[in-house]
Design a protein around this motif. Sequence first.
Motif, PDB file in Angstrom:
ATOM      1  N   LEU A  65       0.829  -1.208   0.000  1.00  0.00           N
ATOM      2  CA  LEU A  65       0.000   0.000   0.000  1.00  0.00           C
ATOM      3  C   LEU A  65       0.863   1.257   0.000  1.00  0.00           C
ATOM      4  O   LEU A  65       0.660   2.167  -0.809  1.00  0.00           O
ATOM      5  N   ILE A  66       1.822   1.313   0.917  1.00  0.00           N
ATOM      6  CA  ILE A  66       2.657   2.503   1.057  1.00  0.00           C
ATOM      7  C   ILE A  66       3.473   2.747  -0.211  1.00  0.00           C
ATOM      8  O   ILE A  66       3.709   3.903  -0.609  1.00  0.00           O
ATOM      9  N   ASN A  67       3.896   1.671  -0.865  1.00  0.00           N
ATOM     10  CA  ASN A  67       4.689   1.793  -2.077  1.00  0.00           C
ATOM     11  C   ASN A  67       3.969   2.594  -3.153  1.00  0.00           C
ATOM     12  O   ASN A  67       4.601   3.318  -3.932  1.00  0.00           O
ATOM     13  N   ARG A  68       2.640   2.485  -3.206  1.00  0.00           N
ATOM     14  CA  ARG A  68       1.865   3.206  -4.223  1.00  0.00           C
ATOM     15  C   ARG A  68       1.294   4.523  -3.692  1.00  0.00           C
ATOM     16  O   ARG A  68       1.116   5.480  -4.452  1.00  0.00           O
ATOM     17  N   ILE A  69       0.988   4.579  -2.399  1.00  0.00           N
ATOM     18  CA  ILE A  69       0.278   5.721  -1.838  1.00  0.00           C
ATOM     19  C   ILE A  69       1.044   7.025  -2.029  1.00  0.00           C
ATOM     20  O   ILE A  69       0.469   8.058  -2.404  1.00  0.00           O
ATOM     21  N   ASP A  70       2.345   7.016  -1.766  1.00  0.00           N
ATOM     22  CA  ASP A  70       3.112   8.252  -1.877  1.00  0.00           C
ATOM     23  C   ASP A  70       3.066   8.815  -3.298  1.00  0.00           C
ATOM     24  O   ASP A  70       2.907  10.027  -3.493  1.00  0.00           O
ATOM     25  N   GLY A  71       3.195   7.934  -4.291  1.00  0.00           N
ATOM     26  CA  GLY A  71       3.126   8.377  -5.679  1.00  0.00           C
ATOM     27  C   GLY A  71       1.751   8.898  -6.043  1.00  0.00           C
ATOM     28  O   GLY A  71       1.615   9.915  -6.738  1.00  0.00           O
ATOM     29  N   LEU A  72       0.702   8.209  -5.589  1.00  0.00           N
ATOM     30  CA  LEU A  72      -0.661   8.658  -5.856  1.00  0.00           C
ATOM     31  C   LEU A  72      -0.914  10.024  -5.224  1.00  0.00           C
ATOM     32  O   LEU A  72      -1.507  10.912  -5.848  1.00  0.00           O
ATOM     33  N   THR A  73      -0.486  10.191  -3.990  1.00  0.00           N
ATOM     34  CA  THR A  73      -0.711  11.456  -3.290  1.00  0.00           C
ATOM     35  C   THR A  73       0.036  12.602  -3.970  1.00  0.00           C
ATOM     36  O   THR A  73      -0.505  13.703  -4.135  1.00  0.00           O
ATOM     37  N   HIS A  74       1.269  12.351  -4.379  1.00  0.00           N
ATOM     38  CA  HIS A  74       2.043  13.386  -5.066  1.00  0.00           C
ATOM     39  C   HIS A  74       1.366  13.787  -6.371  1.00  0.00           C
ATOM     40  O   HIS A  74       1.268  14.993  -6.691  1.00  0.00           O
ATOM     41  N   ARG A  75       0.896  12.824  -7.126  1.00  0.00           N
ATOM     42  CA  ARG A  75       0.203  13.116  -8.398  1.00  0.00           C
ATOM     43  C   ARG A  75      -1.076  13.900  -8.129  1.00  0.00           C
ATOM     44  O   ARG A  75      -1.401  14.848  -8.849  1.00  0.00           O
ATOM     45  N   ARG A  76      -1.801  13.550  -7.093  1.00  0.00           N
ATOM     46  CA  ARG A  76      -3.007  14.292  -6.743  1.00  0.00           C
ATOM     47  C   ARG A  76      -2.688  15.741  -6.399  1.00  0.00           C
ATOM     48  O   ARG A  76      -3.405  16.662  -6.809  1.00  0.00           O
ATOM     49  N   GLU A  77      -1.624  15.944  -5.656  1.00  0.00           N
ATOM     50  CA  GLU A  77      -1.247  17.309  -5.274  1.00  0.00           C
ATOM     51  C   GLU A  77      -0.926  18.158  -6.504  1.00  0.00           C
ATOM     52  O   GLU A  77      -1.283  19.348  -6.563  1.00  0.00           O
ATOM     53  N   LEU A  78      -0.261  17.573  -7.483  1.00  0.00           N
ATOM     54  CA  LEU A  78       0.052  18.301  -8.708  1.00  0.00           C
ATOM     55  C   LEU A  78      -1.221  18.674  -9.467  1.00  0.00           C
ATOM     56  O   LEU A  78      -1.349  19.800  -9.982  1.00  0.00           O
ATOM     57  N   LEU A  79      -2.159  17.743  -9.555  1.00  0.00           N
ATOM     58  CA  LEU A  79      -3.412  18.026 -10.251  1.00  0.00           C
ATOM     59  C   LEU A  79      -4.275  19.023  -9.488  1.00  0.00           C
ATOM     60  O   LEU A  79      -4.936  19.875 -10.089  1.00  0.00           O
ATOM     61  N   GLU A  80      -4.265  18.936  -8.172  1.00  0.00           N
ATOM     62  CA  GLU A  80      -5.068  19.849  -7.357  1.00  0.00           C
ATOM     63  C   GLU A  80      -4.575  21.287  -7.460  1.00  0.00           C
ATOM     64  O   GLU A  80      -5.355  22.230  -7.287  1.00  0.00           O
ATOM     65  N   ALA A  81      -3.297  21.472  -7.765  1.00  0.00           N
ATOM     66  CA  ALA A  81      -2.743  22.820  -7.893  1.00  0.00           C
ATOM     67  C   ALA A  81      -3.337  23.568  -9.082  1.00  0.00           C
ATOM     68  O   ALA A  81      -3.225  24.791  -9.165  1.00  0.00           O
ATOM     69  N   ARG A  82      -3.984  22.833  -9.989  1.00  0.00           N
ATOM     70  CA  ARG A  82      -4.547  23.450 -11.197  1.00  0.00           C
ATOM     71  C   ARG A  82      -6.061  23.559 -11.140  1.00  0.00           C
ATOM     72  O   ARG A  82      -6.704  23.887 -12.141  1.00  0.00           O
ATOM     73  N   LEU A  83      -6.655  23.303  -9.979  1.00  0.00           N
ATOM     74  CA  LEU A  83      -8.110  23.277  -9.878  1.00  0.00           C
ATOM     75  C   LEU A  83      -8.718  24.662  -9.994  1.00  0.00           C
ATOM     76  O   LEU A  83      -8.134  25.657  -9.561  1.00  0.00           O
ATOM     77  N   SER A  84      -9.935  24.692 -10.557  1.00  0.00           N
ATOM     78  CA  SER A  84     -10.760  25.899 -10.519  1.00  0.00           C
ATOM     79  C   SER A  84     -11.680  25.797  -9.313  1.00  0.00           C
ATOM     80  O   SER A  84     -12.225  24.733  -9.029  1.00  0.00           O
ATOM     81  N   ASP A  85     -11.856  26.888  -8.599  1.00  0.00           N
ATOM     82  CA  ASP A  85     -12.691  26.876  -7.404  1.00  0.00           C
ATOM     83  C   ASP A  85     -14.107  26.428  -7.720  1.00  0.00           C
ATOM     84  O   ASP A  85     -14.744  26.927  -8.651  1.00  0.00           O
ATOM     85  N   GLY A  86     -14.584  25.460  -6.934  1.00  0.00           N
ATOM     86  CA  GLY A  86     -15.983  25.050  -7.040  1.00  0.00           C
ATOM     87  C   GLY A  86     -16.319  24.142  -8.199  1.00  0.00           C
ATOM     88  O   GLY A  86     -17.493  23.868  -8.445  1.00  0.00           O
ATOM     89  N   ASN A  87     -15.327  23.643  -8.931  1.00  0.00           N
ATOM     90  CA  ASN A  87     -15.595  22.770 -10.071  1.00  0.00           C
ATOM     91  C   ASN A  87     -15.536  21.318  -9.594  1.00  0.00           C
ATOM     92  O   ASN A  87     -14.456  20.748  -9.442  1.00  0.00           O
ATOM     93  N   LEU A  88     -16.702  20.728  -9.367  1.00  0.00           N
ATOM     94  CA  LEU A  88     -16.773  19.377  -8.801  1.00  0.00           C
ATOM     95  C   LEU A  88     -16.090  18.348  -9.699  1.00  0.00           C
ATOM     96  O   LEU A  88     -15.343  17.484  -9.213  1.00  0.00           O
ATOM     97  N   ARG A  89     -16.321  18.443 -10.985  1.00  0.00           N
ATOM     98  CA  ARG A  89     -15.742  17.447 -11.892  1.00  0.00           C
ATOM     99  C   ARG A  89     -14.218  17.506 -11.869  1.00  0.00           C
ATOM    100  O   ARG A  89     -13.541  16.470 -11.898  1.00  0.00           O
ATOM    101  N   GLN A  90     -13.660  18.701 -11.812  1.00  0.00           N
ATOM    102  CA  GLN A  90     -12.213  18.834 -11.748  1.00  0.00           C
ATOM    103  C   GLN A  90     -11.656  18.295 -10.424  1.00  0.00           C
ATOM    104  O   GLN A  90     -10.583  17.690 -10.397  1.00  0.00           O
ATOM    105  N   ILE A  91     -12.387  18.518  -9.350  1.00  0.00           N
ATOM    106  CA  ILE A  91     -11.960  17.990  -8.048  1.00  0.00           C
ATOM    107  C   ILE A  91     -11.922  16.469  -8.090  1.00  0.00           C
ATOM    108  O   ILE A  91     -10.973  15.833  -7.614  1.00  0.00           O
ATOM    109  N   LEU A  92     -12.957  15.866  -8.675  1.00  0.00           N
ATOM    110  CA  LEU A  92     -13.003  14.409  -8.798  1.00  0.00           C
ATOM    111  C   LEU A  92     -11.886  13.901  -9.692  1.00  0.00           C
ATOM    112  O   LEU A  92     -11.251  12.880  -9.399  1.00  0.00           O
ATOM    113  N   GLU A  93     -11.628  14.607 -10.780  1.00  0.00           N
ATOM    114  CA  GLU A  93     -10.559  14.187 -11.685  1.00  0.00           C
ATOM    115  C   GLU A  93      -9.205  14.238 -10.995  1.00  0.00           C
ATOM    116  O   GLU A  93      -8.397  13.304 -11.105  1.00  0.00           O
ATOM    117  N   ALA A  94      -8.936  15.320 -10.263  1.00  0.00           N
ATOM    118  CA  ALA A  94      -7.650  15.457  -9.585  1.00  0.00           C
ATOM    119  C   ALA A  94      -7.439  14.354  -8.559  1.00  0.00           C
ATOM    120  O   ALA A  94      -6.325  13.852  -8.384  1.00  0.00           O
TER     121      ALA A  94
END
Length: 226
Positions: A65-94
């Motif tokens: 689990l830990i082997n994958r979690i760190d990579g998944l979390t890092h990728r999520r953080e990168l995608l979340e940095a590009r979010l538009s406020d209040g856009n549910l679909r973008q939040i789900l995608e990130a």
Amino acid sequence: MSEQRGHPIALSPKQQLVLTAERLYALHGLDGVPLRHIGVAAGMANKSAVQYHFGSKENLIQAILINRIDGLTHRRELLEARLSDGNLRQILEAHHLPLIELAEDEDCYYLPFLELLLRESHPMDDLTERHRESKRSYYAQLDLLLDHIPQPLRDMRMHQASAVCVHISADRHRMRMHGVTVAPYVLHVSQLLDLLVSILTTRPSEETLAALESSPREAPVFRELP
């Protein structure tokens, strides 16, 4: 071995054991693979290599689990940095795209492994603080956008949406591994995100509201999902 800029990178014995265990557990189940077989399949000369490096089966599962979690979390953080406020679909995608992408990697068996843990109700509540903070942020954003959905239906839907994403992605990985024709990736991702939006935002029926009203007031407890 993995590659970086065209050059192979040798995996450590622990990394090799983790990836081998992920694959064998995904294919044969948690009870279908003796620890010594994992060591042999990973090319370890020591038949007790798993016990030496991890101590127990539970620790090995946690390491997968830990082997994958760190990579998944890092990728999520990168995608979340590009979010538009209040856009549910973008939040789900990130949040979900890093997991969805793993279905396209033929060398990654994390999705069917994760699905197996969910099916067998294996505890996953001892993950990294970075991951837990990412999940808290994700749920807080959804909470603000789903205030038209009464509690505890809101929490139920958030959990169900995550579970649906895991199962659909794991199924796509299985189909690809068996040579079954699947939907083009872009269409698959777009349709899956549409589905998750629908799960979260559809107004509850009168029947569901009546069932909610007659249900015990104690909120259900949901298991951690990577």
